[in-house]
Enzyme design. Structure first.
Site, PDB file in Angstrom:
ATOM      1  N   ALA A   1      45.332  84.469  34.631  1.00 27.14           N
ATOM      2  CA  ALA A   1      46.520  84.841  33.421  1.00 27.14           C
ATOM      3  C   ALA A   1      47.188  83.736  32.984  1.00 27.14           C
ATOM      4  O   ALA A   1      46.971  82.688  33.860  1.00 27.14           O
ATOM      5  CB  ALA A   1      47.474  86.063  33.910  1.00 27.14           C
TER       6      ALA A   1
ATOM      7  N   GLY B   1      43.527  86.509  37.016  1.00 35.26           N
ATOM      8  CA  GLY B   1      42.881  87.480  36.057  1.00 35.26           C
ATOM      9  C   GLY B   1      41.588  87.325  35.431  1.00 35.26           C
ATOM     10  O   GLY B   1      41.171  88.447  35.264  1.00 35.26           O
TER      11      GLY B   1
ATOM     12  N   GLU C   1      40.150  89.456  38.236  1.00 33.04           N
ATOM     13  CA  GLU C   1      40.118  90.555  38.052  1.00 33.04           C
ATOM     14  C   GLU C   1      39.279  91.367  36.990  1.00 33.04           C
ATOM     15  O   GLU C   1      39.000  92.179  36.976  1.00 33.04           O
ATOM     16  CB  GLU C   1      41.817  90.808  37.868  1.00 33.04           C
ATOM     17  CG  GLU C   1      42.651  90.248  39.294  1.00 33.04           C
ATOM     18  CD  GLU C   1      44.091  90.599  38.982  1.00 33.04           C
ATOM     19  OE1 GLU C   1      44.625  89.669  38.229  1.00 33.04           O
ATOM     20  OE2 GLU C   1      44.581  91.536  39.120  1.00 33.04           O
TER      21      GLU C   1
ATOM     22  N   GLU D   1      47.042  83.977  43.499  1.00 39.25           N
ATOM     23  CA  GLU D   1      48.416  84.454  43.042  1.00 39.25           C
ATOM     24  C   GLU D   1      49.560  84.088  44.151  1.00 39.25           C
ATOM     25  O   GLU D   1      50.603  83.887  43.461  1.00 39.25           O
ATOM     26  CB  GLU D   1      48.468  85.634  42.265  1.00 39.25           C
ATOM     27  CG  GLU D   1      47.717  86.047  40.973  1.00 39.25           C
ATOM     28  CD  GLU D   1      46.366  86.372  40.983  1.00 39.25           C
ATOM     29  OE1 GLU D   1      45.708  86.076  42.305  1.00 39.25           O
ATOM     30  OE2 GLU D   1      45.704  86.687  40.069  1.00 39.25           O
TER      31      GLU D   1
HETATM   32  N1  COA Z   1      46.964  79.481  32.788  1.00 41.33           N
HETATM   33  C1  COA Z   1      47.440  78.595  31.791  1.00 41.33           C
HETATM   34  N2  COA Z   1      46.808  77.305  31.803  1.00 41.33           N
HETATM   35  C2  COA Z   1      45.643  77.147  32.486  1.00 41.33           C
HETATM   36  C3  COA Z   1      45.368  77.937  33.652  1.00 41.33           C
HETATM   37  C4  COA Z   1      46.019  79.212  33.582  1.00 41.33           C
HETATM   38  N3  COA Z   1      45.706  80.001  34.617  1.00 41.33           N
HETATM   39  N4  COA Z   1      44.315  77.440  34.057  1.00 41.33           N
HETATM   40  C5  COA Z   1      43.904  76.067  33.419  1.00 41.33           C
HETATM   41  N5  COA Z   1      44.750  76.231  32.683  1.00 41.33           N
HETATM   42  C6  COA Z   1      44.761  74.997  31.579  1.00 41.33           C
HETATM   43  C7  COA Z   1      45.588  73.690  32.365  1.00 41.33           C
HETATM   44  O1  COA Z   1      46.806  73.929  32.543  1.00 41.33           O
HETATM   45  C8  COA Z   1      44.890  72.737  31.739  1.00 41.33           C
HETATM   46  O2  COA Z   1      45.688  72.412  30.426  1.00 41.33           O
HETATM   47  P1  COA Z   1      46.135  71.156  29.604  1.00 41.33           P
HETATM   48  O3  COA Z   1      44.909  70.370  29.267  1.00 41.33           O
HETATM   49  O4  COA Z   1      46.997  71.223  28.700  1.00 41.33           O
HETATM   50  O5  COA Z   1      46.914  70.361  31.047  1.00 41.33           O
HETATM   51  C9  COA Z   1      43.523  73.108  31.038  1.00 41.33           C
HETATM   52  O6  COA Z   1      43.739  74.481  31.336  1.00 41.33           O
HETATM   53  C10 COA Z   1      42.631  72.490  31.866  1.00 41.33           C
HETATM   54  O7  COA Z   1      42.836  72.803  33.224  1.00 41.33           O
HETATM   55  P2  COA Z   1      43.006  71.640  34.571  1.00 41.33           P
HETATM   56  O8  COA Z   1      43.789  72.063  35.660  1.00 41.33           O
HETATM   57  O9  COA Z   1      43.276  70.373  33.991  1.00 41.33           O
HETATM   58  O10 COA Z   1      41.590  71.579  34.967  1.00 41.33           O
HETATM   59  P3  COA Z   1      40.821  71.157  36.394  1.00 41.33           P
HETATM   60  O11 COA Z   1      39.263  71.018  36.284  1.00 41.33           O
HETATM   61  O12 COA Z   1      41.719  69.998  36.763  1.00 41.33           O
HETATM   62  O13 COA Z   1      41.217  72.522  37.352  1.00 41.33           O
HETATM   63  C11 COA Z   1      41.510  74.581  38.098  1.00 41.33           C
HETATM   64  C12 COA Z   1      40.665  73.745  37.213  1.00 41.33           C
HETATM   65  C13 COA Z   1      40.744  75.864  37.519  1.00 41.33           C
HETATM   66  C14 COA Z   1      41.280  74.362  39.436  1.00 41.33           C
HETATM   67  C15 COA Z   1      42.995  74.664  37.592  1.00 41.33           C
HETATM   68  O14 COA Z   1      42.973  74.703  36.118  1.00 41.33           O
HETATM   69  C16 COA Z   1      43.661  75.826  38.241  1.00 41.33           C
HETATM   70  O15 COA Z   1      43.933  75.825  39.325  1.00 41.33           O
HETATM   71  N6  COA Z   1      44.081  76.712  37.430  1.00 41.33           N
HETATM   72  C17 COA Z   1      44.977  77.829  37.684  1.00 41.33           C
HETATM   73  C18 COA Z   1      44.167  78.899  38.476  1.00 41.33           C
HETATM   74  C19 COA Z   1      45.225  79.834  38.870  1.00 41.33           C
HETATM   75  O16 COA Z   1      46.296  79.819  39.743  1.00 41.33           O
HETATM   76  N7  COA Z   1      45.021  81.073  38.365  1.00 41.33           N
HETATM   77  C20 COA Z   1      45.812  82.506  38.671  1.00 41.33           C
HETATM   78  C21 COA Z   1      46.908  82.610  37.607  1.00 41.33           C
HETATM   79  S1  COA Z   1      47.857  83.834  37.914  1.00 41.33           S
END
Ligand code: COA
Length: 253
Positions: free
Chosen positions: A64, A109, A112, A132
């Site tokens: 999400a 999400g 999910e 989460e």
């Molecule tokens: N919500 C909002 N933005 C998200 C996102 C999320 N769940 N997951 C990734 N993004 C965004 C990042 O903020 C980034 O945006 P930016 O370029 O404007 O900074 C873009 O997507 C690319 O993500 P980034 O983190 O730079 O890629 P990465 O390859 O370094 O890492 C992940 C990939 C998936 C490991 C990392 O994005 C991550 O941990 N995401 C969140 C996962 C999470 O906790 N999900 C549960 C949410 S309840």
């Protein structure tokens, strides 16, 4: 639609989550468009199988949208999760089978959503996780209920309490995924499975899906999810992700 695309190949519908610059993170607009798109698919008399995937090579959906969730209050979080849950239920109760073709990160999400599908096919580079609790909240789109049901309590508890992600092979061992294929073969495999399903008697396939449908109760999850938006830990967890800061010790407040 801004956040997803819907294409049709004969009787197979392909829905692609389409915010690749944000790793297809699920925001309010995407939830609204998913609801609308699923409604249309439900009414399409020719559709016999739906495949859901993510745009780009990196993600199915990385969760999400944390930027949208960061400042939600209790009632905003409750409504957001209720709408998300309703869409997951729309997927689960769609009369035709739904296949998730998981191409990369399926986190929060995103996982999910994959869990609400009937079948999950993963690319070798797929990563599944419900992180989460590392953000100060819990899965809010039915993930606590569905993962326990699909993978069993112990495997689900390990993933949900630790927030640790698993690779495609481990996801297959846990029963989350039924097939793991090379990334370049993912859509071909998912579509050929969808075509095989489409060749079977549609009324029989729909009856089988109805007969297999599990009982569901995500009301408790929804309340607990929203209550966590009253805590400092939720603010800290989400602020740290969005500002790329190292995780801090959660105070439990
Ligand atoms: N919500 C909002 N933005 C998200 C996102 C999320 N769940 N997951 C990734 N993004 C965004 C990042 O903020 C980034 O945006 P930016 O370029 O404007 O900074 C873009 O997507 C690319 O993500 P980034 O983190 O730079 O890629 P990465 O390859 O370094 O890492 C992940 C990939 C998936 C490991 C990392 O994005 C991550 O941990 N995401 C969140 C996962 C999470 O906790 N999900 C549960 C949410 S309840």
């Amino acid at each position: 639609m801004d956040t997803l695309t819907i294409d049709k190949k004969d009787t197979v519908v392909i829905l692609t989550l389409n915010r690749p610059d944000k790793l297809n993170a699920i925001n309010k607009a995407m939830i609204a468009e998913l609801s609308e798109g699923l409604h249309e698919i439900r009414r399409d008399p020719l559709a016999r199988c739906l495949v859901i995937t993510g745009a780009g090579k990196k993600a199915f959906a990385a969760g999400a949208d944390i930027a949208e969730m960061e400042h939600m209050d209790f009632s905003g979080a409750k409504t957001f999760a209720e709408k998300g849950c309703a869409v997951m239920q729309d997927i689960e109760t769609l009369p035709i089978p739904v296949i998730a073709a998981v191409n990369g990160f399926a986190l929060g999400g995103g996982m999910e959503l994959a869990l609400a599908c009937d079948i999950r096919i993963a690319a070798e580079n797929a990563v599944f996780g419900l992180p989460e609790t590392s953000l100060g909240v819990i899965p809010g789109f039915g993930g606590t209920v569905r993962l326990s049901r699909i993978a069993g309590y112990a495997a689900a508890a390990e993933m949900i309490f630790s927030g640790k992600a698993v690779d495609a092979i481990r996801a297959q061992q846990c029963g989350i995924v039924s097939h793991v294929v090379k990334p370049e073969e993912l859509m071909g495999y998912a579509c050929s499975l969808a075509e095989a399903i489409s060749r079977n008697a549609p009324l029989a396939v729909k009856a089988a899906k109805r007969s297999m449908r599990p009982a569901q109760d995500t009301a408790m999850e929804n309340m607990l999810f929203a209550q966590l938006f009253l805590t400092k830990d939720q603010r800290t967890g989400m602020d740290h992700f969005l500002h790329k800061k190292k995780a801090e010790y959660f105070l439990g407040e």
